[in-house]
Design a protein around this motif. Structure first.
Motif, short mmCIF file in Angstrom:
data_model
loop_
_atom_site.label_atom_id
_atom_site.label_comp_id
_atom_site.label_asym_id
_atom_site.label_seq_id
_atom_site.Cartn_x
_atom_site.Cartn_y
_atom_site.Cartn_z
N VAL A 127 0.84 -1.20 0.00
CA VAL A 127 0.00 0.00 0.00
C VAL A 127 0.87 1.25 0.00
CG1 VAL A 127 -1.83 1.26 1.18
CG2 VAL A 127 -1.84 -1.24 1.21
N LYS A 128 1.97 1.23 0.76
CA LYS A 128 2.88 2.38 0.79
C LYS A 128 3.52 2.60 -0.58
CE LYS A 128 5.45 2.84 4.58
NZ LYS A 128 6.29 2.45 5.76
N GLN A 129 3.82 1.51 -1.29
CA GLN A 129 4.35 1.64 -2.65
C GLN A 129 3.32 2.32 -3.56
OE1 GLN A 129 5.57 -2.28 -3.95
NE2 GLN A 129 7.09 -2.48 -2.31
N ASP A 130 2.05 1.95 -3.37
CA ASP A 130 0.98 2.59 -4.15
C ASP A 130 0.87 4.08 -3.84
OD1 ASP A 130 0.28 0.38 -5.58
OD2 ASP A 130 -1.77 0.24 -4.82
N ILE A 131 1.00 4.42 -2.57
CA ILE A 131 0.93 5.83 -2.17
C ILE A 131 2.07 6.61 -2.84
CG2 ILE A 131 1.16 7.44 -0.24
CD1 ILE A 131 -0.22 5.27 1.50
N ALA A 132 3.26 6.05 -2.82
CA ALA A 132 4.41 6.70 -3.45
C ALA A 132 4.19 6.82 -4.96
CB ALA A 132 5.68 5.92 -3.16
N ALA A 133 3.63 5.77 -5.58
CA ALA A 133 3.35 5.80 -7.02
C ALA A 133 2.29 6.84 -7.34
CB ALA A 133 2.91 4.43 -7.49
N ALA A 134 1.29 6.96 -6.47
CA ALA A 134 0.24 7.96 -6.68
C ALA A 134 0.81 9.38 -6.58
CB ALA A 134 -0.88 7.76 -5.67
N ALA A 135 1.69 9.60 -5.61
CA ALA A 135 2.30 10.92 -5.44
C ALA A 135 3.09 11.31 -6.69
CB ALA A 135 3.19 10.93 -4.21
N GLU A 136 3.80 10.34 -7.26
CA GLU A 136 4.57 10.62 -8.48
C GLU A 136 3.65 10.82 -9.67
OE1 GLU A 136 8.13 8.59 -11.19
OE2 GLU A 136 7.51 7.66 -9.29
N TYR A 137 2.61 9.98 -9.77
CA TYR A 137 1.69 10.04 -10.89
C TYR A 137 0.95 11.37 -10.93
CZ TYR A 137 -2.38 8.92 -13.80
OH TYR A 137 -3.37 8.93 -14.76
N TYR A 138 0.49 11.81 -9.76
CA TYR A 138 -0.28 13.06 -9.72
C TYR A 138 0.60 14.30 -9.65
CZ TYR A 138 -4.52 10.30 -9.08
OH TYR A 138 -5.56 9.42 -9.26
N ASN A 139 1.92 14.09 -9.60
CA ASN A 139 2.87 15.19 -9.72
C ASN A 139 2.58 16.32 -8.76
OD1 ASN A 139 5.10 16.51 -10.78
ND2 ASN A 139 3.91 17.52 -12.41
N ASP A 140 2.46 15.95 -7.48
CA ASP A 140 2.24 16.93 -6.42
C ASP A 140 0.90 17.65 -6.51
OD1 ASP A 140 4.73 16.41 -5.23
OD2 ASP A 140 5.74 17.78 -6.61
N GLN A 141 -0.10 17.02 -7.15
CA GLN A 141 -1.45 17.59 -7.14
C GLN A 141 -1.91 17.72 -5.68
OE1 GLN A 141 -4.24 15.69 -9.75
NE2 GLN A 141 -6.04 16.44 -8.63
N ALA A 142 -2.45 18.86 -5.36
CA ALA A 142 -2.76 19.19 -3.96
C ALA A 142 -4.11 18.60 -3.54
CB ALA A 142 -2.75 20.69 -3.75
N PHE A 143 -4.17 17.28 -3.40
CA PHE A 143 -5.40 16.65 -2.89
C PHE A 143 -5.63 17.09 -1.45
CE2 PHE A 143 -4.52 13.52 -6.25
CZ PHE A 143 -5.79 13.34 -6.78
N GLU A 144 -6.89 17.42 -1.15
CA GLU A 144 -7.26 17.74 0.23
C GLU A 144 -8.06 16.62 0.88
OE1 GLU A 144 -9.22 21.51 0.43
OE2 GLU A 144 -7.38 22.63 0.01
N THR A 145 -8.52 15.65 0.06
CA THR A 145 -9.30 14.53 0.58
C THR A 145 -8.81 13.22 -0.02
OG1 THR A 145 -10.99 14.78 -1.15
CG2 THR A 145 -11.37 15.95 0.94
N CYS A 146 -8.89 12.17 0.78
CA CYS A 146 -8.49 10.83 0.34
C CYS A 146 -9.47 9.82 0.90
CB CYS A 146 -7.07 10.52 0.84
SG CYS A 146 -6.53 8.81 0.51
N PHE A 147 -9.82 8.83 0.09
CA PHE A 147 -10.69 7.75 0.54
C PHE A 147 -9.94 6.44 0.46
CE2 PHE A 147 -13.79 4.35 -0.29
CZ PHE A 147 -14.54 4.46 0.88
N LEU A 148 -9.97 5.67 1.55
CA LEU A 148 -9.30 4.38 1.61
C LEU A 148 -10.28 3.28 1.18
CD1 LEU A 148 -7.43 4.72 5.05
CD2 LEU A 148 -6.61 5.34 2.76
N GLN A 149 -9.95 2.58 0.10
CA GLN A 149 -10.77 1.47 -0.39
C GLN A 149 -10.25 0.15 0.19
OE1 GLN A 149 -9.83 2.56 -4.55
NE2 GLN A 149 -12.05 2.67 -4.87
N ASP A 150 -10.97 -1.02 0.12
CA ASP A 150 -12.34 -1.20 -0.30
C ASP A 150 -13.28 -1.12 0.90
OD1 ASP A 150 -11.87 -1.52 -3.04
OD2 ASP A 150 -11.69 -3.67 -2.92
N GLY A 151 -13.69 -2.31 1.38
CA GLY A 151 -14.78 -2.34 2.32
C GLY A 151 -14.44 -2.26 3.79
#
Length: 342
Positions: free
Chosen positions: A52-76
């Motif tokens: 999951v931490k690898q995914d978070i790091a990949a998301a940070a790189e993919y979104y190129n420092d997009q300033a998300f203010e909200t995050c939802f943890l999937q799935d159930g």
């Protein structure tokens, strides 16, 4: 199929449309509710923390420092994670996305009840500060019939514990879940539990029985009988009438709901919410059919739209077509249109 370099789950709440999505678990560990098919063909598994931490790091790189203010943890069920691991994940998440103000998750009463008050406070302090709780009903009879695997007391205790820890609580209710057999108990007992919790948000959905669900099998066996659209609004009126002493924001906010204008803040908006129910219920039968079909087909968005001669004529033409092709099956059609959405 994912088009991003990290894993995504199949669903998220309506309110999280613009949120960063991070998948901590796959599917639902219970996956036996009679009304639900969201994870029917998916085996539940917990994702390793490092993954999951690898995914978070990949998301940070993919979104190129997009300033998300909200995050939802999937799935159930993120709460199945060990508390220490969940806190470590949240800490890493906020380091990768430092502008985050809200991290949310589904909150299953079956799992939340196992966390101590101190654990809930620690999780909230680490950043998980909003929960979407699938209460569905406050009636033990309805919960048992739907094989929810939890009691009304568990729902109340777990939600109040999370709220006391500082988390924002959004409770989902399914109108019509009790069917004709238990509709009044469903409304009254649900209101009773909501009064105990006083959640920040009450979000209403309307039943749509999906193919492959246990609820469909109950219907076919004559164990569950759908209510007419008018009866579901009568049920909602009773629910609202019995909500007392709360400060929750109430909303019909999903496309499956008939009266989307029914949203407001308790206690001050309770009379207005009841008036919306009464306005629909007092319509002459032909107008009620016109509006209901028009709303289900997307012609109308709210009751006021019936004031448009053009829209009213369009809905009337659809009523005539339906009556010509399947006379006497209007409620069956209404349900089909609902089930197609949820």
């Amino acid at each position: 199929m994912n088009t991003v370099p990290f894993e995504l789950g199949p669903i998220r709440p309506v309110d999280e449309a613009a949120s960063l999505l991070i998948r901590t678990t796959r599917g639902c560990p219970w996956n036996r509710c009679e009304f639900c098919v969201n994870y029917k063909d998916m085996k539940f598994s917990m994702r390793p923390l490092d993954e999951v931490k690898q995914d978070i790091a990949a998301a940070a790189e993919y979104y190129n420092d997009q300033a998300f203010e909200t995050c939802f943890l999937q799935d159930g069920d993120s709460f199945l994670m060990k508390t220490a691991e969940l806190i470590e994940l949240l800490t890493f998440l906020k380091q990768a996305f430092p502008k985050l103000k809200r991290v949310s998750s589904y909150g299953r009463a079956q799992t939340m009840i196992r966390k101590s008050a101190q654990e809930m406070r620690d999780i909230c302090q680490a950043g998980l500060n909003k929960l979407y709780c699938g209460m569905e009903s406050g009636s033990d009879k309805v919960l048992k019939k739907m094989n929810k695997g939890v009691t009304a007391a568990d729902i109340s205790t777990s939600s109040r514990r999370a709220k006391e820890a500082g988390m924002s609580i959004s409770e989902f209710i399914i109108l019509g879940l009790g069917g004709q057999e238990l509709w009044e108990e469903h409304a009254r007992e649900t209101a009773k539990v909501l009064n105990q919790i006083n959640p920040h948000f009450i979000r209403v959905l309307t039943i749509g029985v999906k193919p492959g669900s246990g609820l469909l099998r109950q219907m076919q066996a004559g164990e569950y009988t759908l209510q007419a659209e008018k009866n579901i609004i009568e049920e909602q009126r009773l629910l609202i009438e019995d909500l007392n002493g709360i400060t929750s924001h109430y909303a019909n906010h999903h496309a499956v709901d008939l009266l989307m204008e029914a949203r407001g803040q308790f206690p001050q908006d309770k009379p207005r919410l009841l008036a919306i129910m009464d306005r629909y219920l007092s319509l002459p039968e032909e107008d009620r059919i016109n509006f209901t079909l028009g709303r289900r087909l997307g012609i109308y968005q709210r009751l006021d739209d019936m004031g448009s001669a053009h829209l009213r004529k369009q809905a009337a033409a659809e009523v005539l077509k339906i009556r010509a092709s399947c006379s006497g099956r209007m409620e069956e059609l209404f349900h089909h249109l609902r089930a197609r959405i949820v």
